[in-house]
Scaffold this motif. Structure first.
Motif, PDB file in Angstrom:
ATOM      1  N   LEU A  38      -7.619   1.679  -3.941  1.00 11.87           N
ATOM      2  CA  LEU A  38      -6.621   2.622  -4.443  1.00 11.87           C
ATOM      3  C   LEU A  38      -6.295   3.619  -3.346  1.00 11.87           C
ATOM      4  O   LEU A  38      -7.208   4.226  -2.771  1.00 11.87           O
ATOM      5  CB  LEU A  38      -7.158   3.371  -5.673  1.00 11.87           C
ATOM      6  CG  LEU A  38      -7.354   2.546  -6.947  1.00 11.87           C
ATOM      7  CD1 LEU A  38      -8.269   3.273  -7.918  1.00 11.87           C
ATOM      8  CD2 LEU A  38      -6.000   2.266  -7.599  1.00 11.87           C
ATOM      9  N   GLU A  39      -5.023   3.792  -3.033  1.00 15.11           N
ATOM     10  CA  GLU A  39      -4.591   4.767  -2.041  1.00 15.11           C
ATOM     11  C   GLU A  39      -3.428   5.571  -2.591  1.00 15.11           C
ATOM     12  O   GLU A  39      -2.347   5.039  -2.836  1.00 15.11           O
ATOM     13  CB  GLU A  39      -4.177   4.082  -0.735  1.00 15.11           C
ATOM     14  CG  GLU A  39      -3.710   5.076   0.317  1.00 15.11           C
ATOM     15  CD  GLU A  39      -3.310   4.423   1.633  1.00 15.11           C
ATOM     16  OE1 GLU A  39      -2.540   5.045   2.389  1.00 15.11           O
ATOM     17  OE2 GLU A  39      -3.761   3.283   1.892  1.00 15.11           O
ATOM     18  N   SER A  40      -3.675   6.860  -2.819  1.00 11.30           N
ATOM     19  CA  SER A  40      -2.637   7.734  -3.358  1.00 11.30           C
ATOM     20  C   SER A  40      -1.651   8.160  -2.265  1.00 11.30           C
ATOM     21  O   SER A  40      -1.974   8.143  -1.070  1.00 11.30           O
ATOM     22  CB  SER A  40      -3.258   8.985  -3.969  1.00 11.30           C
ATOM     23  OG  SER A  40      -3.974   8.674  -5.133  1.00 11.30           O
ATOM     24  N   LYS A  41      -0.489   8.563  -2.705  1.00 13.17           N
ATOM     25  CA  LYS A  41       0.490   9.129  -1.779  1.00 13.17           C
ATOM     26  C   LYS A  41      -0.066  10.425  -1.194  1.00 13.17           C
ATOM     27  O   LYS A  41      -0.774  11.177  -1.865  1.00 13.17           O
ATOM     28  CB  LYS A  41       1.799   9.415  -2.533  1.00 13.17           C
ATOM     29  CG  LYS A  41       2.924   9.923  -1.656  1.00 13.17           C
ATOM     30  CD  LYS A  41       4.207  10.051  -2.461  1.00 13.17           C
ATOM     31  CE  LYS A  41       4.114  11.156  -3.480  1.00 13.17           C
ATOM     32  NZ  LYS A  41       5.414  11.392  -4.162  1.00 13.17           N
ATOM     33  N   ASP A  67      -7.600  -6.356  -3.148  1.00 11.85           N
ATOM     34  CA  ASP A  67      -6.500  -6.211  -4.100  1.00 11.85           C
ATOM     35  C   ASP A  67      -6.127  -4.740  -4.188  1.00 11.85           C
ATOM     36  O   ASP A  67      -6.912  -3.907  -4.642  1.00 11.85           O
ATOM     37  CB  ASP A  67      -6.947  -6.722  -5.476  1.00 11.85           C
ATOM     38  CG  ASP A  67      -5.782  -6.861  -6.451  1.00 11.85           C
ATOM     39  OD1 ASP A  67      -4.686  -6.359  -6.135  1.00 11.85           O
ATOM     40  OD2 ASP A  67      -5.984  -7.457  -7.523  1.00 11.85           O
ATOM     41  N   ASN A  68      -4.913  -4.390  -3.729  1.00 10.17           N
ATOM     42  CA  ASN A  68      -4.435  -3.015  -3.782  1.00 10.17           C
ATOM     43  C   ASN A  68      -3.825  -2.731  -5.154  1.00 10.17           C
ATOM     44  O   ASN A  68      -2.863  -3.378  -5.567  1.00 10.17           O
ATOM     45  CB  ASN A  68      -3.393  -2.773  -2.685  1.00 10.17           C
ATOM     46  CG  ASN A  68      -4.026  -2.725  -1.307  1.00 10.17           C
ATOM     47  OD1 ASN A  68      -4.827  -1.853  -1.024  1.00 10.17           O
ATOM     48  ND2 ASN A  68      -3.665  -3.692  -0.461  1.00 10.17           N
ATOM     49  N   LEU A  69      -4.423  -1.757  -5.856  1.00 10.91           N
ATOM     50  CA  LEU A  69      -3.937  -1.378  -7.177  1.00 10.91           C
ATOM     51  C   LEU A  69      -3.011  -0.179  -7.068  1.00 10.91           C
ATOM     52  O   LEU A  69      -3.096   0.614  -6.128  1.00 10.91           O
ATOM     53  CB  LEU A  69      -5.118  -1.056  -8.099  1.00 10.91           C
ATOM     54  CG  LEU A  69      -6.121  -2.194  -8.301  1.00 10.91           C
ATOM     55  CD1 LEU A  69      -7.239  -1.753  -9.245  1.00 10.91           C
ATOM     56  CD2 LEU A  69      -5.429  -3.445  -8.847  1.00 10.91           C
ATOM     57  N   ALA A  70      -2.126  -0.024  -8.054  1.00 10.47           N
ATOM     58  CA  ALA A  70      -1.099   1.013  -8.029  1.00 10.47           C
ATOM     59  C   ALA A  70      -1.684   2.403  -8.270  1.00 10.47           C
ATOM     60  O   ALA A  70      -2.693   2.565  -8.976  1.00 10.47           O
ATOM     61  CB  ALA A  70      -0.046   0.710  -9.089  1.00 10.47           C
TER      62      ALA A  70
END
Length: 561
Positions: A481-484, A505-508
């Motif tokens: 998970l990578e936030s803005k 797997d990159n999650l939103a």
């Protein structure tokens, strides 16, 4: 310190007499139960005097229960000690017989005297075959036997001394209930204190040792576990919890004594050329001790929230370390272990904050598995000393280096293993890491046999490897998970940026709609909290963590839409 002379003077028969006397006293006290109950405040008596009488009756009941616990614990400890003393004396008798047969004598101070006074290594000295055997084989064997039996004697004496000291100082915990219940608790306490800890081993070794104990012994140790059980990975979580909770007051007393000693020293002059340096060291040490005391207060406040298990309590090192679970780690079908990163410290309130976040994850994941009869437990694992901002220039502890992550990874990997080893059936075990804690998680998951089934990292500066294949989780079960506006997540400082690693797997984390139609909001920045953090309620990232913890990745919102 126990000596050979002490062992020779031991008289187990006298202890047998004491055991019988204590049993009679225990039975006499337990028979007071009916009188204690009958002497309570009459139901129709009201007013201040009635309340004072009720308070005094409750106090008297507590005193009696405590006395029964102490008598029963000492009696049970004596039973175990008699067996230990007799075994040590048998070993000494065998060693004495061997020594006599080969013309040695075991002295009261433990030395082995050669009655032949053979000199080894003197000018022109030569040993015949018999003396060669005596000096080269028998004497070293005797020395080793004496060493072993003295160690066993010291352990047995120390175990009994601890029980006697705790009884004398009224340090034994009791519970509400009948005097018969108090006797059972004391019996368990005395039995548990006489169990020898196993040699240091792996979580699997610890679990095998625990399961090898007789059922009566396990039950006693679960009821009144010795302090050392709290730190053993592979032991049931409920037992570790009880051991660690029981240690809180003891840890506090030790730290308070250290703080008082340091303050007394600081009140005096520091003469000499090294005085200023020593004073600075003592001031630093006092600050560390005070911070550990503050940490104990913070831990206690979190435990008061209820439905918590204290699985780690470690005051060694620079800062206090702990792990607190929400739910029942022994029985939950899904267990998540969250490892925080930079600036996390119990004395700063981090445990309380993360515990709140994991409470929400636990509740959301529980709602997802409840219909199928599942259950969820979440753990905030602060069992390592995460880097602090004021340590940035320290090469050993800097957040820019992976030293702290590697050290923490060893303890974290064993914690994972211990969860599985302590249970008959493995849960769905999920590793969750944030920031530097995700790097610690990554290093831990590069070790074999952690038993982790899924892993979620948030705001990660790297997993300690550029290749997802070195992370020991099933294929397709590594999530990122990578936030803005999270600069740390793009560092790739430790291995590579997980966002760009194949197999991850990159999650939103942006605005999204959940499968059930709920509107989810974007998270931003590097924090886990603050309204828009990774673990804030209602964010897409927190939702995604919850569904992975619940073992329902099909409900996750993927970053690709």
């Amino acid at each position: 310190m126990t000596t050979i002379a002490d062992i020779r003077r031991w008289n187990p028969a006298l202890l047998d007499e004491s055991i019988d006397d204590l049993k009679r006293e225990e039975d006499r006290l337990v028979r007071l139960d009916d009188e204690l109950t009958a002497s309570g405040k009459p139901a129709n008596w009201q007013g201040e005097a009635a309340q004072a009488a009720a308070d005094r009756h409750h106090e008297l009941g507590g005193d009696l229960r405590r006395l029964v616990v102490e008598v029963a614990a000492v009696r049970r400890a004596l039973i175990g000690t008699v067996g230990d003393f007799e075994a040590v004396q048998r070993q000494l008798a065998e060693a004495d017989a061997l020594a006599s047969a080969y013309r040695f004598r075991i002295l009261d101070d433990g030395r082995v005297e050669d009655l032949e006074h053979v000199v080894v290594g003197g000018p022109g000295s030569r040993l015949d075959d018999e003396d060669e055997h005596r000096i080269r084989t028998v004497r070293p064997d005797l020395v080793e036997r004496v060493k072993r039996l003295l160690a066993q004697a010291e352990d047995a004496d120390a175990e009994l001394t601890k029980v006697l000291r705790d009884a004398d100082l009224d340090l034994m915990e009791t519970k509400d209930g009948s005097l018969a219940d108090a006797a059972a608790l004391g019996d368990a306490r005395g039995l548990a204190e006489t169990v020898e800890p196993p040699p240091p081993g792996t979580p699997a070794d610890n679990a095998r040792w625990w399961n090898s104990l007789p059922a009566e012994t396990r039950a006693a140790m679960a009821e009144a576990p010795p302090a050392w059980l709290g730190g053993m990975d592979g032991i049931p979580a409920s037992v570790r919890h009880t051991a660690n909770v029981n240690r809180l007051d003891d840890e506090r007393a030790v730290l308070q004594a250290q703080a008082a000693q340091l303050r007394a020293r600081l009140d005096k002059p520091y003469p000499g050329p090294g005085g200023r340096l020593q004073k600075g060291l003592d001031q630093d040490e006092l600050q560390r001790v005070d911070e550990k005391l503050e940490s104990l207060e913070k831990i206690g406040q979190v435990m008061e929230r209820g439905n918590r298990q204290l699985l780690v309590l470690d005051s060694s090192g620079e800062r206090m370390k702990a792990a607190v679970a929400i739910g029942d780690v022994d029985k939950a079908s899904h267990v998540a272990v969250f490892t925080p990163g930079m600036e996390s410290a119990i004395e700063k309130g981090s445990l309380a904050s993360y515990d709140q976040s994991m409470n929400m994850v636990q509740a959301d994941a529980q709602a997802l598995v409840a219909r199928e009869g599942g259950s969820v437990a979440t753990v905030t694992w602060m069992g390592y000393e995460a880097p602090q901002l004021d340590e940035t220039l320290d090469p050993a502890d800097s957040v820019a280096a992976d030293n702290a992550a590697r050290r923490g990874a060893n303890a974290l990997a064993d914690f994972y293993r211990g969860i599985n080893e302590s249970r008959d059936e493995d849960p769905h075990l999920v590793a969750v890491g944030h920031s530097y804690g995700s790097s610690t998680t990554g290093f831990a998951l590069q070790q074999e046999g952690t038993g982790v089934d899924s892993a979620v990292v948030m705001g990660s500066p790297g997993l300690g490897t550029p290749h997802h294949t070195t992370i020991d989780v099933p294929e397709g079960q590594l999530y990122n998970l990578e936030s803005k506006w999270d600069p740390v997540a793009d560092f790739g400082r430790f291995g590579a940026d997980p966002s760009n690693m194949p197999g991850v797997d990159n999650l939103a984390t942006g605005d999204a709609v959940a499968v059930d139609g709920r509107q989810l909001r974007e998270s931003s920045g590097h924090s886990t909290g603050g309204g828009y953090g990774y673990l804030d309620k209602g964010t897409t990232s927190q939702y995604n963590v919850s569904v992975i913890v619940a073992g329902k990745p099909d409900l996750a919102v993927d970053a690709r839409g």
